[in-house]
Design a protein around this motif. Structure first.
Motif, PDB file in Angstrom:
ATOM      1  N   LEU A 254      35.323  39.934  39.856  1.00 30.07           N
ATOM      2  CA  LEU A 254      35.025  38.570  40.283  1.00 30.07           C
ATOM      3  C   LEU A 254      34.904  38.537  41.799  1.00 30.07           C
ATOM      4  CD1 LEU A 254      37.803  36.807  38.154  1.00 30.07           C
ATOM      5  CD2 LEU A 254      35.476  37.364  37.445  1.00 30.07           C
ATOM      6  N   LYS A 255      34.148  37.596  42.309  1.00 27.54           N
ATOM      7  CA  LYS A 255      34.063  37.439  43.761  1.00 27.54           C
ATOM      8  C   LYS A 255      33.936  35.953  44.079  1.00 27.54           C
ATOM      9  CE  LYS A 255      32.014  40.400  46.475  1.00 27.54           C
ATOM     10  NZ  LYS A 255      30.998  41.195  47.213  1.00 27.54           N
ATOM     11  N   SER A 256      35.064  35.355  44.497  1.00 31.42           N
ATOM     12  CA  SER A 256      35.017  33.955  44.924  1.00 31.42           C
ATOM     13  C   SER A 256      34.502  33.904  46.354  1.00 31.42           C
ATOM     14  CB  SER A 256      36.404  33.317  44.832  1.00 31.42           C
ATOM     15  OG  SER A 256      37.317  33.957  45.704  1.00 31.42           O
ATOM     16  N   ASP A 257      33.896  32.781  46.731  1.00 32.83           N
ATOM     17  CA  ASP A 257      33.365  32.670  48.090  1.00 32.83           C
ATOM     18  C   ASP A 257      34.478  32.741  49.124  1.00 32.83           C
ATOM     19  OD1 ASP A 257      30.592  32.493  47.625  1.00 32.83           O
ATOM     20  OD2 ASP A 257      30.801  30.420  46.978  1.00 32.83           O
ATOM     21  N   TYR A 258      35.642  32.230  48.787  1.00 34.67           N
ATOM     22  CA  TYR A 258      36.785  32.325  49.696  1.00 34.67           C
ATOM     23  C   TYR A 258      38.071  32.229  48.884  1.00 34.67           C
ATOM     24  CZ  TYR A 258      36.953  27.193  49.264  1.00 34.67           C
ATOM     25  OH  TYR A 258      37.020  25.909  48.766  1.00 34.67           O
ATOM     26  N   ALA A 259      39.155  32.637  49.499  1.00 32.48           N
ATOM     27  CA  ALA A 259      40.474  32.496  48.893  1.00 32.48           C
ATOM     28  C   ALA A 259      41.493  32.402  50.017  1.00 32.48           C
ATOM     29  CB  ALA A 259      40.790  33.681  47.985  1.00 32.48           C
ATOM     30  N   TYR A 260      42.636  31.819  49.722  1.00 36.78           N
ATOM     31  CA  TYR A 260      43.728  31.794  50.689  1.00 36.78           C
ATOM     32  C   TYR A 260      45.053  31.703  49.954  1.00 36.78           C
ATOM     33  CZ  TYR A 260      43.201  26.687  50.060  1.00 36.78           C
ATOM     34  OH  TYR A 260      43.090  25.422  49.540  1.00 36.78           O
ATOM     35  N   LEU A 261      46.102  32.091  50.651  1.00 36.27           N
ATOM     36  CA  LEU A 261      47.442  32.082  50.097  1.00 36.27           C
ATOM     37  C   LEU A 261      48.284  31.040  50.814  1.00 36.27           C
ATOM     38  CD1 LEU A 261      46.264  35.117  49.822  1.00 36.27           C
ATOM     39  CD2 LEU A 261      48.635  35.753  49.386  1.00 36.27           C
ATOM     40  N   SER A 262      49.308  30.582  50.115  1.00 32.17           N
ATOM     41  CA  SER A 262      50.322  29.728  50.716  1.00 32.17           C
ATOM     42  C   SER A 262      51.639  30.058  50.015  1.00 32.17           C
ATOM     43  CB  SER A 262      49.960  28.251  50.548  1.00 32.17           C
ATOM     44  OG  SER A 262      50.878  27.414  51.246  1.00 32.17           O
ATOM     45  N   LYS A 263      52.756  29.796  50.662  1.00 32.95           N
ATOM     46  CA  LYS A 263      54.036  30.130  50.041  1.00 32.95           C
ATOM     47  C   LYS A 263      55.097  29.106  50.400  1.00 32.95           C
ATOM     48  CE  LYS A 263      56.248  33.142  53.493  1.00 32.95           C
ATOM     49  NZ  LYS A 263      55.321  33.000  54.610  1.00 32.95           N
ATOM     50  N   LYS A 264      56.087  29.024  49.511  1.00 32.27           N
ATOM     51  CA  LYS A 264      57.335  28.347  49.808  1.00 32.27           C
ATOM     52  C   LYS A 264      58.451  29.311  49.448  1.00 32.27           C
ATOM     53  CE  LYS A 264      57.309  25.729  45.431  1.00 32.27           C
ATOM     54  NZ  LYS A 264      57.415  24.368  44.845  1.00 32.27           N
ATOM     55  N   SER A 265      59.691  28.914  49.576  1.00 31.88           N
ATOM     56  CA  SER A 265      60.795  29.863  49.465  1.00 31.88           C
ATOM     57  C   SER A 265      60.861  30.588  48.128  1.00 31.88           C
ATOM     58  CB  SER A 265      62.122  29.155  49.730  1.00 31.88           C
ATOM     59  OG  SER A 265      62.329  28.112  48.775  1.00 31.88           O
ATOM     60  N   ASP A 266      60.366  29.949  47.054  1.00 32.17           N
ATOM     61  CA  ASP A 266      60.508  30.560  45.730  1.00 32.17           C
ATOM     62  C   ASP A 266      59.194  30.691  44.968  1.00 32.17           C
ATOM     63  OD1 ASP A 266      60.083  27.889  45.346  1.00 32.17           O
ATOM     64  OD2 ASP A 266      61.678  27.599  43.872  1.00 32.17           O
ATOM     65  N   GLU A 267      58.068  30.575  45.657  1.00 29.89           N
ATOM     66  CA  GLU A 267      56.802  30.607  44.925  1.00 29.89           C
ATOM     67  C   GLU A 267      55.629  30.874  45.859  1.00 29.89           C
ATOM     68  OE1 GLU A 267      55.852  27.946  41.293  1.00 29.89           O
ATOM     69  OE2 GLU A 267      54.949  26.921  43.008  1.00 29.89           O
ATOM     70  N   TRP A 268      54.633  31.584  45.328  1.00 31.21           N
ATOM     71  CA  TRP A 268      53.364  31.807  46.000  1.00 31.21           C
ATOM     72  C   TRP A 268      52.279  30.959  45.340  1.00 31.21           C
ATOM     73  CZ3 TRP A 268      52.689  34.678  50.324  1.00 31.21           C
ATOM     74  CH2 TRP A 268      53.694  35.594  50.663  1.00 31.21           C
ATOM     75  N   LYS A 269      51.284  30.620  46.102  1.00 31.75           N
ATOM     76  CA  LYS A 269      50.094  29.970  45.564  1.00 31.75           C
ATOM     77  C   LYS A 269      48.865  30.694  46.113  1.00 31.75           C
ATOM     78  CE  LYS A 269      49.694  25.469  45.222  1.00 31.75           C
ATOM     79  NZ  LYS A 269      49.476  24.026  45.537  1.00 31.75           N
TER      80      LYS A 269
END
Length: 285
Positions: free
Chosen positions: A68-83
């Motif tokens: 797969l190839k999305s045009d963009y992606a990014y990550l975010s986090k909090k103390s107990d979880e990634w998004k």
């Protein structure tokens, strides 16, 4: 926001709107818009992030997960979880609805179906997806935290999308049932003008093993504390810019970690920052 900042925002939006209305060579418009967004990354909304920030202020361009190839992606986090958010850009010239009809266009149906397939592939291959993003899941002590995935589609114009209340209801229904955030290209600029704070992000190319800056739009905060010269590839031109910003690149080449100020730190500065934050949190409790 001061007057100069507001004038700069208006300038960016005007240039963006011109880009949306432009007629470049056939097949080049989508890429032209993506190039503009990647050089003006403050246009990207932080609404889907935790605490309103992109992890390490990084946007991944043309993110290649599995086949797969999305045009963009990014990550975010909090103390107990990634998004992890995957985004797809379609053309602003596309319509949501067929002319004189309440039926969706083939272009919109195709875009939704494409993201539906992404969701299924990611759901069925989560170990492979984790391994792909593993290097970016920093600090290492947080890698075992669960990951949630979100999906964003940027498509068409607001004039078509918002034409009637029924159209809005139908698009909202698709968004909720499919679990996809659906925005028009105009929503991007409207949100940008409405936000008090807008942070620039660095754009990277990432293959699961190494990081390359595609657009060095702002000073990296923790990149040179977290990655060595085999994991983070810096071009000669980018190196000159980083040195002019005060980064001790010679020490980094020798394997030393750099702090937020670009100088050598006696310990991993990122882990040190987290420890101080945890101590402060304990005292406040």
């Amino acid at each position: 926001m001061n007057r100069m900042e507001n004038e700069q925002k208006i300038l960016i939006v005007n240039q963006y709107q011109e880009k949306l209305s432009s007629t470049p060579e056939q097949g080049q418009k989508e890429q032209s818009i993506q190039d503009f967004l990647e050089r003006n990354t403050e246009l990207f909304s932080e609404a889907l992030t935790y605490k309103n920030y992109f992890h390490q202020d990084i946007l991944i361009s043309k993110c290649p997960v599995m086949d797969l190839k999305s045009d963009y992606a990014y990550l975010s986090k909090k103390s107990d979880e990634w998004k992890i958010v995957f985004g797809e850009l379609e053309l602003p010239d596309y319509n949501f609805f067929r002319k004189g009809s309440g039926d969706f266009t083939s272009e919109f149906n195709h875009a939704i179906n494409q993201i539906r397939q992404w969701k299924l592939r990611i759901k069925n291959n989560q170990n492979e997806v984790f391994n792909f993003f593993k290097l970016l899941l920093q600090p290492e002590s947080m890698r075992e935290n669960p990951i949630v995935f979100e999906f964003e589609l940027i498509f068409g114009r607001s004039e078509d999308k918002n034409k009637t209340a029924e159209r809005l209801r139908l698009i909202q229904s698709v968004s909720q049932s499919e679990g996809i955030v659906i925005k028009s290209f105009d929503t991007i600029s409207n949100d940008f003008m409405g936000r008090r704070e807008n942070t620039r992000k660095n754009v990277i190319s990432y293959n699961g093993k190494s990081i390359r800056y595609k657009h060095l739009n702002t000073r990296p905060t923790w990149d040179f504390a977290l990655y060595n010269s085999e994991q983070l590839i810096v071009s000669p031109e980018q190196r000159k810019v980083l040195v002019s910003w005060g980064y001790d690149m010679n020490s980094w080449d020798l394997g030393k970690k750099l702090g937020q100020n670009g100088k050598v730190s006696p310990e991993n500065p990122f882990e040190g920052m987290l420890r101080k934050r945890n101590i402060s949190s304990t005292k406040s409790n």
